[in-house]
Structure formats: structure tokens, C-alpha cells
Design an enzyme around this catalytic site. Structure first.
Site, PDB file in Angstrom:
ATOM      1  N   LYS A   8     -15.379  39.572  51.561  1.00  0.00           N
ATOM      2  CA  LYS A   8     -15.021  40.559  52.715  1.00  0.00           C
ATOM      3  C   LYS A   8     -16.342  41.502  52.906  1.00  0.00           C
ATOM      4  CE  LYS A   8     -14.187  44.425  50.181  1.00  0.00           C
ATOM      5  NZ  LYS A   8     -14.918  45.438  50.625  1.00  0.00           N
ATOM      6  N   PRO A 108     -21.262  38.217  45.258  1.00  0.00           N
ATOM      7  CA  PRO A 108     -22.199  39.159  44.133  1.00  0.00           C
ATOM      8  C   PRO A 108     -21.043  39.854  43.500  1.00  0.00           C
ATOM      9  CG  PRO A 108     -22.569  40.047  46.300  1.00  0.00           C
ATOM     10  CD  PRO A 108     -21.907  38.659  46.380  1.00  0.00           C
ATOM     11  N   VAL A 109     -21.314  40.143  41.939  1.00  0.00           N
ATOM     12  CA  VAL A 109     -20.337  40.843  41.207  1.00  0.00           C
ATOM     13  C   VAL A 109     -20.735  42.300  41.227  1.00  0.00           C
ATOM     14  CG1 VAL A 109     -20.007  40.999  38.706  1.00  0.00           C
ATOM     15  CG2 VAL A 109     -20.342  38.974  39.495  1.00  0.00           C
ATOM     16  N   GLY A 112     -19.443  45.319  46.076  1.00  0.00           N
ATOM     17  CA  GLY A 112     -18.696  45.823  47.523  1.00  0.00           C
ATOM     18  C   GLY A 112     -18.164  44.597  48.312  1.00  0.00           C
ATOM     19  N   ALA A 114     -15.704  42.492  47.161  1.00  0.00           N
ATOM     20  CA  ALA A 114     -14.605  42.031  46.489  1.00  0.00           C
ATOM     21  C   ALA A 114     -14.265  40.806  45.917  1.00  0.00           C
ATOM     22  CB  ALA A 114     -13.395  42.220  47.717  1.00  0.00           C
ATOM     23  N   GLY A 115     -15.596  40.515  45.171  1.00  0.00           N
ATOM     24  CA  GLY A 115     -15.497  39.173  44.415  1.00  0.00           C
ATOM     25  C   GLY A 115     -14.486  38.934  43.529  1.00  0.00           C
ATOM     26  N   SER A 117     -11.451  40.331  43.413  1.00  0.00           N
ATOM     27  CA  SER A 117     -10.141  40.119  44.258  1.00  0.00           C
ATOM     28  C   SER A 117      -9.890  38.558  44.704  1.00  0.00           C
ATOM     29  CB  SER A 117     -10.158  41.065  45.300  1.00  0.00           C
ATOM     30  OG  SER A 117     -10.094  42.481  44.713  1.00  0.00           O
ATOM     31  N   ALA A 118     -11.184  38.381  45.421  1.00  0.00           N
ATOM     32  CA  ALA A 118     -11.454  36.946  46.070  1.00  0.00           C
ATOM     33  C   ALA A 118     -10.838  36.179  44.836  1.00  0.00           C
ATOM     34  CB  ALA A 118     -12.629  36.688  46.557  1.00  0.00           C
ATOM     35  N   ASP A 150      -7.564  44.774  47.296  1.00  0.00           N
ATOM     36  CA  ASP A 150      -8.171  43.877  48.404  1.00  0.00           C
ATOM     37  C   ASP A 150      -7.824  42.414  48.046  1.00  0.00           C
ATOM     38  OD1 ASP A 150      -9.756  45.799  49.131  1.00  0.00           O
ATOM     39  OD2 ASP A 150     -11.437  45.225  47.772  1.00  0.00           O
TER      40      ASP A 150
END
Ligand code: ATP
Length: 314
Positions: A8, A108-109, A112, A114-115, A117-118, A150
């Protein structure tokens, strides 16, 4: 069972004063973009029916393997958000949580976007299928909200306004497709530290903070599919704090503007920078220009909005 899940970008991130519980009330316009992680969940059974890690089929082990973008930065223990999601789902369903998870990262870890949360959202969808639970998206979103603010949006996708901590979602109709460039940074930023820096800055400058509300010009630009209007309306209250904590981002944002970005901002708590382009061709030219200028680790293109966590057909 493989699930694809988007990153996101926050088109608007308006942050209210800190609450008693330590969180902030937000007006958060989430937009899902075509930068995807994939999470595969399988039964922990080796070919031939033998159990691979000593757990009984459907037994209590959740194992995780991570590949791809900055995989070495992702925890492989119970701190992994996908593992936490599998456990939370099993608990809700009253069953034991056996599964083998493989995460292929492109998001990207600590960027910003939300990886984590994804991945949690993808694990909820994948394990719901794998275990044949039949929970609805709404039920998965409720479990997700307990894992992180998120996570519900990563299940929903599209474009949505998040209020509360960002977890109370209202979908927004966005016309057409927007083209983006994301400039990925060398190191991550901790979202908690960026929020704390934002509070400190506001206290130091005496800035008065009102109740956060979704921006009308932004909503109008989304409804009309107006990329120029959207570029002007992008806003992120965390950006001053993120720029103080990561000075090189000032140059990154300036470089994107110099190359004709319609809007440029730090994505969420950063340090990824997001640039809105006029068209797919403009996005790819802008990405090349940012790469050539040496103002980021790498620049990638994407479009939005895209759907939330989705099962990949076998
Ligand atoms: P947000 O935008 O939601 O604030 P972020 O994109 O900045 O988050 P994440 O990529 O979600 O950050 O990672 C934040 C931290 O979460 C990482 O530093 C990492 O240690 C931890 N983490 C746990 N599980 C995962 C996961 N599956 N993928 C990435 N990070 C994870």
C-alpha cells in the site's frame, strides 16, 4: 495454496494527537499498488506422506521460509507476522495450526508499504483455504485487525479511507488507473520511531493538531481519475519526521519532482518515496531517471488500485 498480496501507499496520512493507548487517530487513505508479495501455505507433509518436521499432519507447527527482496531482514520465528496470523486464525477456528509457509517478498521490508501486514493478510487467506475453514473476508478482517492496523486493508485492497488507528475501513471509488514509481532505500525506518519523532517535532514547534479528516480535494481527484489533482492533494503528516530521520530522502523527493512527478511523498512511515506519474511510459522514464541520479537503491514502477489478497489459481 498460494496468495498474492499488494503493498500500500498512503495517499493521505493525517495524524491526530497521541491517544492514551499510545496510538494516534488517523485519516488514512490507503491505495493498493501492484507490488506484490506471495505467500504459499502447505500441509507439513513430505512427498510420500511422511511428516517433514516431526509435527503431526495438522499438528501445532507453523514453519516459515522467506525469499526475495531483503529476505534476510524478516524474522523466521514467532515474530513473523504471517506466522502470527496463522496462529491467530487457528485459535479463532479452535484447531491446531500446522502449516508450512513460504513468503516470496517484493515489498520492501520496513519500507512504509506495510509488507509485514500484507504477509499476515495473505497467510490468513491461504490458511483459511488450506484448512477448509470457510471464514468470510469480513471475519478474516476482524482477526487481521488484532494483528496490526494495516492488515484489514491488505485483505480489502483497492482504495479506502481508514479511520481509528486506520483499521476502520470505508472503500472509496477511484476512477481509472494511476501510475507510480517507488524509490526503495538502503535501510528501513521503524514506524514507531517515526510516529514518536512526529510527536516530538509537533511539541517542539507548538503545532496545533486538529481532528484528522479525509481531504475533499483528494476524494474529488480519485472520483474523477484526475492524476494531476491527486498529485497536488497527496499529503503525509509523517513526512517531516521521516525526512529528519533520513536526510537523503530530501534529495530523492526533489529528483522525482525535477523529472516531472505529478506528486512526490514519503510512503507511510518511510523510507520508500512514492511518485505519481502521468502515464505508464512516464513512470518507467521517471524510474530510470531516479536510478541514474543515484538517489535510491532502486526504483520500481507499479499501478493502482489493485485488489487485496487474492488466491493464485493452481
Ligand atoms: P508499515 O507501513 O505497516 O508501518 P513497514 O512496511 O514499514 O510497515 P514492514 O515491512 O511491515 O514495515 O516491517 C516492519 C518490521 O516487521 C520489520 O522490521 C520486520 O522485523 C517485522 N516483520 C515481521 N514479519 C514480517 C514479514 N512477514 N515481512 C516483513 N517484515 C516483517
Amino acid at each position: 495454496m498460494t496468495v498474492r498480496v499488494p503493498a500500500k501507499v498512503n495517499l493521505q496520512l493525517s495524524v491526530g494527537p497521541p491517544r492514551d493507548d499510545g496510538y494516534h487517530d488517523l485519516a488514512n487513505v490507503f491505495h493498493a499498488v501492484s507490488l506484490f508479495d506471495e505467500v504459499t501455505a502447505s500441509d507439513d507433509i513430505a512427498p510420500g506422506g511422511a511428516v517433514s518436521n516431526g509435527a503431526a499432519p495438522g499438528g501445532a507447527a507453523v514453519t516459515v521460509k522467506v525469499e526475495g527482496e531483503s529476505a534476510h531482514l524478516v524474522p523466521l520465528d514467532g515474530g513473523n507476522l504471517a506466522v502470527r496470523a496463522a496462529h491467530a486464525l487457528a485459535e479463532r477456528a479452535g484447531r491446531s495450526p500446522g502449516a508450512r509457509l513460504t513468503i516470496r517478498k517484493a515489498i520492501p521490508v520496513a519500507g512504509g508499504m506495510a509488507g509485514g501486514s500484507a504477509d499476515a493478510a495473505a497467510a490468513l487467506v491461504a490458511c483459511n483455504e488450506l484448512w477448509g475453514l470457510g471464514l468470510s473476508t469480513q471475519e478474516l478482517m476482524e482477526i487481521g485487525a488484532g494483528l496490526g492496523s494495516d492488515v484489514p486493508f491488505a485483505l480489502l485492497g483497492g482504495t479506502a479511507v481508514g479511520t481509528g488507528r486506520g483499521e476502520k475501513l470505508t472503500p472509496v471509488t477511484a476512477e481509472g488507473r494511476f501510475h507510480w514509481v517507488f524509490a526503495l532505500a538502503d535501510a528501513g525506518l521503524s514506524a514507531g520511531e517515526v510516529y514518536a519523532e512526529c510527536d516530538r517535532l509537533r511539541e517542539a514547534t507548538g503545532e496545533r493538531v486538529g481532528w484528522p479528516q479525509a481531504s475533499e480535494p483528494l476524494m474529488a481527484a480519485l472520483a474523477a481519475g484526475d492524476a494531476h489533482g491527486l498529485g497536488k492533494a497527496l499529503v503525509n503528516d509523517l513526512q517531516p519526521a521521516a525526512l529528519l530521520m533520513c536526510r537523503p530522502l530530501v534529495r530523492t523527493l526533489a529528483a522525482g519532482r525535477e523529472h516531472g512527478a505529478l506528486g512526490a511523498l514519503v510512503s507511510g512511515s518511510g523510507p520508500t518515496c512514492a511518485f505519481l506519474a502521468e502515464s505508464e511510459a512516464h513512470a518507467s522514464g521517471l524510474a530510470s531517471a531516479l536510478d541514474a541520479a543515484g538517489v535510491c537503491r532502486t526504483a520500481v514502477t507499479a499501478h493502482g488500485p489493485v485488489p487485496g489478497a487474492t488466491i493464485v489459481p493452481a
